[in-house]
Design an enzyme around this catalytic site. Structure first.
Site, PDB file in Angstrom:
ATOM      1  CD  GLU A 189      36.485  -4.061  19.361  1.00 47.81           C
ATOM      2  OE1 GLU A 189      36.735  -5.278  19.249  1.00 47.81           O
ATOM      3  OE2 GLU A 189      37.341  -3.220  19.722  1.00 47.81           O
ATOM      4  CB  CYS A 232      43.201  -4.764  22.193  1.00 53.45           C
ATOM      5  SG  CYS A 232      44.638  -3.856  21.610  1.00 53.45           S
ATOM      6  CG  HIS A 250      40.474  -4.215  18.186  1.00 51.92           C
ATOM      7  ND1 HIS A 250      40.014  -3.708  19.378  1.00 51.92           N
ATOM      8  CD2 HIS A 250      41.786  -3.904  18.119  1.00 51.92           C
ATOM      9  CE1 HIS A 250      41.013  -3.109  20.015  1.00 51.92           C
ATOM     10  NE2 HIS A 250      42.112  -3.221  19.275  1.00 51.92           N
TER      11      HIS A 250
END
Lengths: 931, 241
Positions: free
Chosen positions: B209, B94, B207
């Site tokens: 994660e 990002c 993302h």
């Protein structure tokens, strides 16, 4: 010299901001033609043209999408900048990066140039500038770049004494008004008596300190005053709330009403904290900055809990007027509701997202009663190791101010928010509005958590309303404190000692640290470029003593400051406004059904939710939207190593409050708990927070309404065994126009927080498996007062507000929570605004469904009644008998089975009343709000 | 032990969960503040994986990731180039992707900006889940064909400086991650992520994660469980085994 750089959008790229302005102007019937948006940067310093070009090309623009001009022309449009002194984060960033690049920039500010194709007449120009493009509270149209920089002037110390010892009553009140102190006559007399006793006149700084500490906002005088009804002493409002918590006496509540947030046990190692604040007045005046600093402030409450809790989630709840209101219906001095909605949402978005804290739960209510006085509630949830909860100061601890620098921002915020808004508020309260800097707060947050884990913090609190005055005054109230005001780092010179002391500049906190830990603490902040300054120390003389360059500017007793406020008895009047009413039965139920689904309170808030980062930190279990369906609450895992989870929900309903504040309070408590239970929470380890937003409580009727709500809060918390851990009141939400007053409706927000032993218990509400039986739990009564259906039919303040049955309600909520744990349910949804109609449609969005109800009520009343204590559940067919056994004695109705062919069909007493394409229902639901 | 450095700066905010993902994948993780790394870039020598996590560095004040990109380009570029040449892995998520692009690390590791990540055409921040597909040259994406991840940004739209760059990036496999059904940014050729010539650098808007757990996926209660994002971090750690 001042260099100017104008940055525009290259041909072939969309100028999103220019187009947005053009669209917004259309809403005000202004045809601007083409609008071009340019960012403008003002660079002050002794730099060459080459250096200016370098900044233009490599710092403030993007080579792919931007055009750059360093000798710009500003004809055919408006050049806008922040007013001098208003915080400008972009300008600060330019200063920072040019320092690293070794370009000699002295100061930098940002602005924008709006080029408009068509010529606007004076009236259009006024609306365009003040209502579409900028907020005159913080921004200005300028002709010359000289107007963007504040010329710092030196401050020359001069001690100001305010003669009050010999003042008569009239003069005392004049002093209160002139100084925007918001102190009443009793209070002014008490202050006069104190200074007569010590034989001298107060300084301006002392008066300000007392005014801030005694303000309704900080001291909650209304909640601490004794209430009388027909001559009977009813006790204080606060005692009701507190008593509920004391009598429930839950061992897992760890902080109740004694710190900046409440706390409950998460597991053996951690606690979760929760605080919800209101930020109404600033949001009415400058929605973007007001809402942003609202979030920023409540996050600092979390950071200021124990020795510093780590923020893990935000919540936000709003009450607005109808954003589609005609322009001519919006009075002068009031921002258009659409403007407020957009400003508030983007303010919360930009602050929360930049902080990296997920905004996970909220609600929005619409009523034109909030036209003058919108409500903005911001909540923050934190996590902290349990051994870090205990805090305290001792004489000799150093007072360290950390975070942002101090300017004139928000002076008189605490007293301002305790006053009614007037037509002049937009002008006089400019300084009461702050602009936040989330990155500064994020930097401070990281350092605080690091210092806490190193054991360097003894106590910490935030500089909220009242600034240093409130923070240091509160922390040192049992010891005493002395502060050297000239040490406070300033944004610009020229602030007087009093301004430094009461400034409400954002992103600042005060830490108490042992002398031996001081150097290590300062180093933690220095490493990440966050200001940390020793400004004084805690003493043992129980006095608040302030110095400026060696001069004593304040010397008062902590005891007087914190316990001296005179509290009066307050009389209440109790009114019963509720009356039943019938309305004609509608001809076409399908139309009515779609109308209710489209009501802004019922319709999807997805356009808001998706602007918020609700997944940062990685622990989301139940998001605000699971696919296309809204959730009843949120579940997060705040500690990624643990499978335990936290569930968060809320309840609010000002429409009920207008008719019956007692039933309103009971209903919103149940709504919050119903939502929590629907998500998989249970009552046994759930705590709640109260936020009262009421009108002018000097009016005995409104105070009576408040009393009734508080009484309901006590009684209902008791029956559920759910304690209050924190609360806040925002009173005097009224607006003076001409000779009349308008107060907001009695509004109570209940926020609930609970711990779920295993995140897998999380429930969603969409129907899942074909053939599973669907049940309606709970009885439906003719309770439509304040309902979305009545509002849709134009009935605003009549009808019966839903009651909460004190015996049945806790029983049903426990049975549902228990059922979740026994695996009975595949889907759970509570029935609330919009009644069964709204609830069943939401559950059906994926496949439709066909349901059949039995009732002795009229179909429209039955489908849209908002009776409490009802759920719709999908029961696992394997466990239907077990479910029925377990729910014995609770009213149940089997209404069909899961499955559908894309239509929503509802029969009542064997008659078909609803037959709709579920996609049409979904479109109505999701397309309702698009501002 | 595989060692990962997570770069933090003012406004970084996905560092904790990114560290959690890397630890779960088996790496030893350390976070380093940008100021410290600018003072001593040689710290990088001790690490195998360099990660710039998501956030709003410097508030995205002059464009997303712009200020940190200037810092990296000026103070860390040479060291980072040596790091990649030595076989190190670089991941920008990002805001990290925006920084890699604006500092000239992606796509050609030449210190020049060839494309940008700019305002999504819808003009506002959006947090939503999307389906992605990969073209497989990148170390991080080994064995992954399709993946479901969330995006959360306002400036994720890939725009190339000129057609020549765009052709090279697409034809030579630099573009390695694409939005499959819904493209929230209206990105050039629906590009969501990009690698370098070696395949050892990855910049991506989504993302990974945020998809570490079974319950990460919005449809986990309807049988579609999450956790796939972790594979990207496991690939990185496995690369060194």
């Amino acid at each position: 010299m001042i260099g100017i750089i104008k940055v525009g959008t290259r041909k072939g790229f969309r100028d999103v901001r220019g187009e947005g302005i053009r669209e917004d102007a259309k809403l005000f019937n202004i045809d601007t033609g083409r609008v071009d948006f340019f960012d403008v940067y003002f660079i002050k310093g002794d730099l060459s043209q080459e250096e200016l070009e370098r900044i233009a090309l490599s710092v403030v623009s993007d080579p792919v999408v931007n055009t750059v001009d360093t000798s710009p022309d500003f004809s055919g449009g408006f050049l806008i900048s922040y007013r001098p002194g208003v915080f400008d984060s972009v300008g600060e960033t330019i200063k920072e990066i040019t320092r690293i690049l070794k370009i000699p920039v002295e100061n930098a500010r940002s602005g924008r140039f709006i080029k408009v194709e068509k010529t606007l007449d004076d009236k259009q120009r006024n609306i365009f500038l003040n209502r579409v493009v900028m907020n005159p509270v913080v921004e200005q149209v300028i002709d010359s770049p000289d107007e963007v920089f504040i010329e710092p002037h030196e401050y020359k110390f001069r001690l100001i004494n305010v003669p009050i010892i010999n003042a008569d009553d009239e003069r005392l009140m004049e002093i209160s008004r002139e100084g925007v102190l918001s102190l009443n006559l009793d209070e002014m007399r008490r202050i006069q008596e104190y200074f007569r006793g010590i034989g001298r006149e107060p300084t301006d700084c002392e008066l300000e300190t007392i005014a801030q500490t005694w303000s309704e906002h900080c001291y909650h005088k209304t909640f601490k005053s004794t209430i009388t009804h027909n001559g009977n002493n009813m006790g204080t409002l606060f005692s009701y709330i507190k008593r509920a918590t004391e009598e429930i006496d839950a061992p897992w509540t760890l902080l109740t009403f004694i710190d900046n947030a409440g706390a409950i046990a998460f597991d053996d190692k951690y606690a979760v904290t929760f605080k919800v604040e209101t930020h109404n007045h600033p949001s009415a005046i400058e929605p973007y900055g007001g809402a942003g600093t609202g979030i920023g402030g409540v996050i600092r409450d979390t950071l200021g809990t124990g020795k510093g809790a780590k923020p893990v989630a935000n919540t936000d709840v709003f009450c607005f007027a109808n954003p589609e209101m005609e322009l001519e219906d919006v009075p002068s001095g009031v921002l258009h509701p659409r403007r407020i909605v957009r400003g508030v949402v983007s303010g919360v978005r930009d602050y929360g997202n930049r902080m990296g804290i997920p905004t996970v739960n909220g609600a929005v209510c619409f009523s034109d009663d909030f036209l003058h006085n919108p409500l903005v509630f911001a909540g923050s949830i934190g996590v902290i190791p349990r051994e870090q909860l205990k805090k305290g100061v001792k004489p000799g601890y150093k007072i360290v101010l950390v975070g942002g620098k101090t300017g004139r921002d928000g002076i008189h915020g605490a007293t301002f928010s305790s006053m009614e808004l007037t037509e002049e508020s937009l002008d006089v309260s400019i300084s009461a509005v702050q602009i936040g800097n989330p990155i500064e707060e994020k930097k401070m947050l990281d350092c605080i958590i690091k210092a806490r884990d190193m054991g360097l913090i003894q106590s910490i609190t935030d500089c909220g309303a009242g600034g240093l005055s409130s923070a240091v005054g509160e922390m040192g109230k049992d010891t005493g404190a002395k502060v050297y005001l000239e040490r406070v780092p300033l944004k610009y010179s020229g602030l007087s000692y009093t301004e430094i002391w009461i400034s409400e500049s954002q992103e600042r906190m005060v830490i108490a640290v042992k002398e031996e830990d001081l150097e290590r603490l300062l180093e933690v902040f220095r490493e990440e470029d966050v200001e940390a300054t020793v400004i004084g120390e805690f003493t043992n003389d129980k006095k608040l003593v302030l110095y400026y360059d060696g001069n004593v500017v304040c010397d008062i007793d902590m005891d007087f400051l914190h316990n001296g406020v005179p509290l009066s008895e307050r009389k209440i009047t109790i009114l019963d406004r509720m009356e039943d009413i019938d309305i004609p039965e509608p001809d076409n139920m399908n139309d009515v059904f779609m109308g209710v689904i489209r009501m802004p309170d019922v319709a999807s808030k997805e356009w808001i939710v998706r602007q918020y980062d609700h997944e940062v930190q990685g622990g989301s279990v139940l998001k605000p939207f699971m696919g296309s369906l809204p959730s009843d609450g949120a579940i997060i895992r705040p500690v990624l190593e643990s499978e335990r989870a936290v569930v968060i929900s809320n309840g609010i309903n000002p429409h009920y409050g207008k008719i019956d504040p007692y039933r309103m309070a009971a209903s919103v408590i149940e709504e919050a708990l119903r939502n929590l239970v629907s998500c998989g929470g249970k009552l046994e380890n759930t705590a709640i927070l109260d936020n009262f937003a009421f009108g002018d409580t000097d009016d005995p009727v409104i105070l009576g309404d408040l009393f009734l709500s508080v009484k309901a809060c006590y009684e209902y918390a008791k029956i559920y065994g759910v304690p209050y851990i924190s609360g806040k009141d925002s009173l005097h939400n009224k607006y003076r126009m001409g000779d009349g007053f308008r107060s907001i409706p009695p509004t109570l927000l209940i926020s609930a927080i609970g711990v779920i032993e295993d995140y897998r218990l999380g429930m969603t509400s969409e129907f899942k498996t074909q053939g599973n039986p669907v049940y309606l739990i709970g009885d439906t009564k003719k309770e439509l007062g304040g309902s979305q259906y009545f509002l849709y039919r134009g009935i605003r303040e009549r009808g019966i507000v839903p009651e909460v049955d004190k015996v049945l309600s806790p029983r049903v909520l426990r049975a549902v929570a228990d059922g979740v744990r026994k695996g009975f349910f595949k889907a759970v949804h509570d029935v609330s605004q919009g009644g069964i109609g709204a609830a069943i449609s939401e559950m059906c969005f994926y496949m439709g469904g066909e349901f059949s109800f039995e009732t002795d009520m009229r179909p429209d009343y039955f489908l849209f009644s908002e009776s409490n204590t009802r759920f719709i559940v999908e029961v696992d067919m394997e466990k239907e008998n077990e479910f029925l056994e377990s729910f014995k004695g609770i009213y149940l109705q089997r209404i069909g089975v899961v499955g559908g062919n894309g239509r929503l069909i509802i029969d009542v007493n064997g008659e078909r009343v609803i037959d709709l394409d579920i996609d049409h229902v979904y479109t109505a639901f999701s397309g309702g709000i698009k501002w | 032990m595989v060692k990962a450095l997570i770069l933090r700066g003012p406004g970084t905010n996905c560092d904790v969960e990114t560290a959690h993902a890397l630890k779960t994948a088996g790496a030893n993780v350390e976070d380093v503040y940008i100021k410290k790394l600018m003072e001593s870039p040689e710290i990088l020598k001790d690490f195998n994986i360099f990660v710039i996590p998501g956030g709003f560095t410097y508030g995205d004040d002059l464009g997303a990731g712009k200020v940190m990109a200037i810092e990296i380009e000026k103070f860390l570029f040479d060291e980072l180039k040596r790091f990649v040449d030595r076989g190190g892995l670089v991941l920008g998520i990002c805001n990290g992707f925006q920084i890699l692009v604006k500092s000239g690390i992606l796509p050609f590791l030449d210190g020049k900006q060839h494309l940008t990540l700019t305002m999504n055409t819808r003009g506002m921040f959006i947090d939503t889940w999307i389906e992605l597909e990969t073209s497989n040259r990148c170390v991080f994406l080994k064995g992954i064909k399709n993946i479901s991840l969330p995006v959360a940004n306002a400036e994720g739209r890939v725009v190339f400086m000129d057609e020549e760059v765009q052709e090279k990036v697409v034809n030579e496999g630099y573009a390695c991650l694409f939005y499959r059904s819904f493209d929230p940014s209206d990105s050039a050729l629906h590009i969501a992520g990009m690698t370098d010539e070696t395949g050892r650098v990855l910049g991506m808007m989504p993302h990974p994660e945020r998809n570490m757990f079974r319950h990460s996926h919005p449809e986990w209660k309807r049988g579609r469980e999450g956790g796939d994002g972790l594979r990207i971090f496991i690939n990185a750690v496995e690369y060194f085994r």
